[in-house]
Scaffold this active site. Structure first.
Site, PDB file in Angstrom:
ATOM      1  CG  HIS A  10     -94.265 124.064  92.878  1.00  0.00           C
ATOM      2  ND1 HIS A  10     -95.109 123.783  91.823  1.00  0.00           N
ATOM      3  CD2 HIS A  10     -93.724 125.276  92.627  1.00  0.00           C
ATOM      4  CE1 HIS A  10     -95.096 124.789  90.977  1.00  0.00           C
ATOM      5  NE2 HIS A  10     -94.270 125.707  91.424  1.00  0.00           N
ATOM      6  NE  ARG A  49     -90.267 127.736  94.555  1.00  0.00           N
ATOM      7  CZ  ARG A  49     -90.166 128.958  94.040  1.00  0.00           C
ATOM      8  NH1 ARG A  49     -90.405 130.010  94.796  1.00  0.00           N
ATOM      9  NH2 ARG A  49     -89.863 129.140  92.781  1.00  0.00           N
ATOM     10  NE  ARG A  93    -105.574 127.531 106.210  1.00  0.00           N
ATOM     11  CZ  ARG A  93    -104.757 128.226 106.992  1.00  0.00           C
ATOM     12  NH1 ARG A  93    -103.551 127.749 107.266  1.00  0.00           N
ATOM     13  NH2 ARG A  93    -105.113 129.373 107.523  1.00  0.00           N
ATOM     14  N   GLY A  95    -104.548 125.871 110.769  1.00  0.00           N
ATOM     15  CA  GLY A  95    -104.000 127.215 110.642  1.00  0.00           C
ATOM     16  C   GLY A  95    -104.407 128.140 111.769  1.00  0.00           C
ATOM     17  CD  GLU A 184    -108.267 130.929 105.874  1.00  0.00           C
ATOM     18  OE1 GLU A 184    -108.730 131.448 104.835  1.00  0.00           O
ATOM     19  OE2 GLU A 184    -107.597 129.882 105.866  1.00  0.00           O
ATOM     20  CD  GLU A 186    -103.174 130.541 104.144  1.00  0.00           C
ATOM     21  OE1 GLU A 186    -103.978 130.537 105.113  1.00  0.00           O
ATOM     22  OE2 GLU A 186    -102.120 131.205 104.145  1.00  0.00           O
ATOM     23  CB  SER A 208    -103.299 133.476 116.126  1.00  0.00           C
ATOM     24  OG  SER A 208    -103.586 134.214 114.961  1.00  0.00           O
ATOM     25  CG  ASP A 209    -104.527 137.890 115.186  1.00  0.00           C
ATOM     26  OD1 ASP A 209    -103.797 136.949 114.786  1.00  0.00           O
ATOM     27  OD2 ASP A 209    -105.238 138.555 114.436  1.00  0.00           O
TER      28      ASP A 209
HETATM   29  N1  HPA Z   1    -105.610 138.006 108.990  1.00  0.00           N
HETATM   30  C1  HPA Z   1    -105.293 137.049 108.106  1.00  0.00           C
HETATM   31  N2  HPA Z   1    -104.738 135.910 108.448  1.00  0.00           N
HETATM   32  C2  HPA Z   1    -104.452 135.717 109.748  1.00  0.00           C
HETATM   33  C3  HPA Z   1    -104.755 136.661 110.696  1.00  0.00           C
HETATM   34  C4  HPA Z   1    -105.352 137.865 110.299  1.00  0.00           C
HETATM   35  O1  HPA Z   1    -105.640 138.753 111.104  1.00  0.00           O
HETATM   36  N3  HPA Z   1    -104.339 136.178 111.909  1.00  0.00           N
HETATM   37  C5  HPA Z   1    -103.811 134.960 111.666  1.00  0.00           C
HETATM   38  N4  HPA Z   1    -103.883 134.674 110.365  1.00  0.00           N
END
Ligand code: HPA
Length: 237
Positions: A10, A49, A93, A95, A184, A186, A208-209
């Site tokens: 990998h 990849r 990480r 993320g 998340e 990971e 992010s949300d």
């Molecule tokens: N769930 C899992 N991972 C994520 C999310 C989520 O709502 N938003 C950004 N990464």
């Protein structure tokens, strides 16, 4: 069992091509952007990849930046190989995550001190039933100090690394009751691999949300969140 396992299926790099400290992001193009913008003389060491990996220097220190893909199986492979075959010491990480509580604003940085999971990743490694997937405390401390110095607001605490992106709301409500700040996909595998290999790891996230309110970062705000995490990482490590 390190040098002789490289290159791996990998990661097509030679032993020594990867720095002792690796910053990782799910999206390999984000890794490319970090390498091109923040590293001096970045050298591409992996394209297999499309999971791009680069090594260069920043402030005189050698770093690698590499993608890890989405989810526990994917980061499980890359972080295992980096720790065990390339003798990487530290993986950080960078993320994104979905916050569970309405009060956690999008754009907030979260230092993931601990991760629970709905994944079976730890099962075959016979991790004890009381195993806790912890970030390395010294990395959490260093990142917190840097965030404070840089004036970047942050939370630190518990996240859930789920195998599922489109989770059932009732399950998310249970996680929130347990004090999970965000979901998340990971951190748990990264921490378990670091624990087994006696190495160091941390996951820094930007919200992010917000799953409770439906708020989401715009593309521009995502860049700001990413910049904050990168600045914390290069200052702290
Ligand atoms: N769930 C899992 N991972 C994520 C999310 C989520 O709502 N938003 C950004 N990464």
């Amino acid at each position: 069992m390190s040098k002789e396992n490289t290159p791996t299926p990998h990661i097509g790099a030679k032993y020594g091509d990867v720095a002792k400290t690796v910053l990782m992001s799910g999206d390999p193009l984000r890794a490319k952007m970090i390498a091109e913008k923040y590293l001096e003389n970045p050298v591409l060491y992996n394209e297999i990849r499309g999971m791009l990996g680069y090594t260069g220097t920043h402030g005189g220190k050698r770093y690698s930046v590499q993608g890890h893909g989405m989810g526990i199986p994917s980061i499980g492979i890359y972080s295992y190989e980096l720790f065990n075959f390339f003798d990487v010491d530290t993986i950080v990480r960078l993320g994104t995550c979905g916050a569970l509580d309405a009060s956690v604003k999008v754009g907030t940085v979260i230092l993931s001190e601990r991760a629970i999971t709905d994944s079976n990743y730890g099962y075959q490694y016979h991790l004890p039933s009381d195993y806790q997937a912890l970030a390395s405390p010294e990395l959490v401390e260093a990142a917190a100090r840097s965030a404070e110095k840089l004036g970047i607001p942050y939370l630190k605490g518990l996240v859930c690394s789920s195998d599922i992106f489109y989770n059932d709301q009732a399950v998310q409500d249970e996680w929130a009751k347990q004090g999970v700040l965000a979901v998340e996909m990971e951190a748990y595998a990264l921490y378990a691999n670091a624990y087994m290999a006696h190495k160091k790891a941390l996951t820094i996230l930007t919200v992010s949300d917000n799953i409770a309110t439906g708020d989401a970062l715009t593309a521009m705000e995502r860049q700001v969140g990413l910049k904050n995490m990168i600045e914390i990482a290069f200052d702290a490590f």
